[in-house]
Design an enzyme around this catalytic site. Sequence first.
Site, PDB file in Angstrom:
ATOM      1  CG  ASP A 126      57.387 -63.721  63.998  1.00 20.77           C
ATOM      2  OD1 ASP A 126      56.183 -63.744  63.656  1.00 20.77           O
ATOM      3  OD2 ASP A 126      58.180 -64.643  63.756  1.00 20.77           O
ATOM      4  CG  ASP A 144      52.969 -66.887  64.121  1.00 17.57           C
ATOM      5  OD1 ASP A 144      52.678 -67.263  62.967  1.00 17.57           O
ATOM      6  OD2 ASP A 144      54.006 -66.254  64.398  1.00 17.57           O
TER       7      ASP A 144
END
Length: 170
Positions: A126, A144
């Site tokens: 991330d 995402d």
Amino acid sequence: MKDLTTKQSGVRWLWLALLVFVLDIGTKLLVMDTMGYGWANRIEILPFFNLLYVHNYGAAFSFLSDAGGWQRWFFAAIALGVSGLLIYWMRCTPASNRILNVAYALVIGGAIGNLFDRVVHGYVVDFLDFYIGNSHWPAFNLADAAICVGAGLIVLDSVKASKKPHAEAE
């Protein structure tokens, strides 16, 4: 559900899933190769946005991140199952239904992008960090974002379909 030929079905939209996958993996590799890990190495871009390289061993918002490792394979199985189901639904959806096929493709591309991370690295990379003041949204990645946009489009399509008169929907 009726299977359509590949030319008539939403399977034609799988190129978008491939594009999402390539962009997602490309950005993650760029982050891994060029940024230091963790909060101390964040790059401040805007007053509400940082680039921040972190690992997520769980799912959304680090759900089950400290579960001991079994969650890696659990989330991998979910990604494969959902992707398989969405590809089947794409086969049964006319290619002309752009919103729904784009939605399915975005979810598939994102799910496979995060699946790749889980299998290769054991965690998801991330790097997008949005915040207001000292309140940070959990870091996330392009996969995402694609999954969230795809899910939103699925909801939008279902709301639009529920507002059509019954005779028109058939």
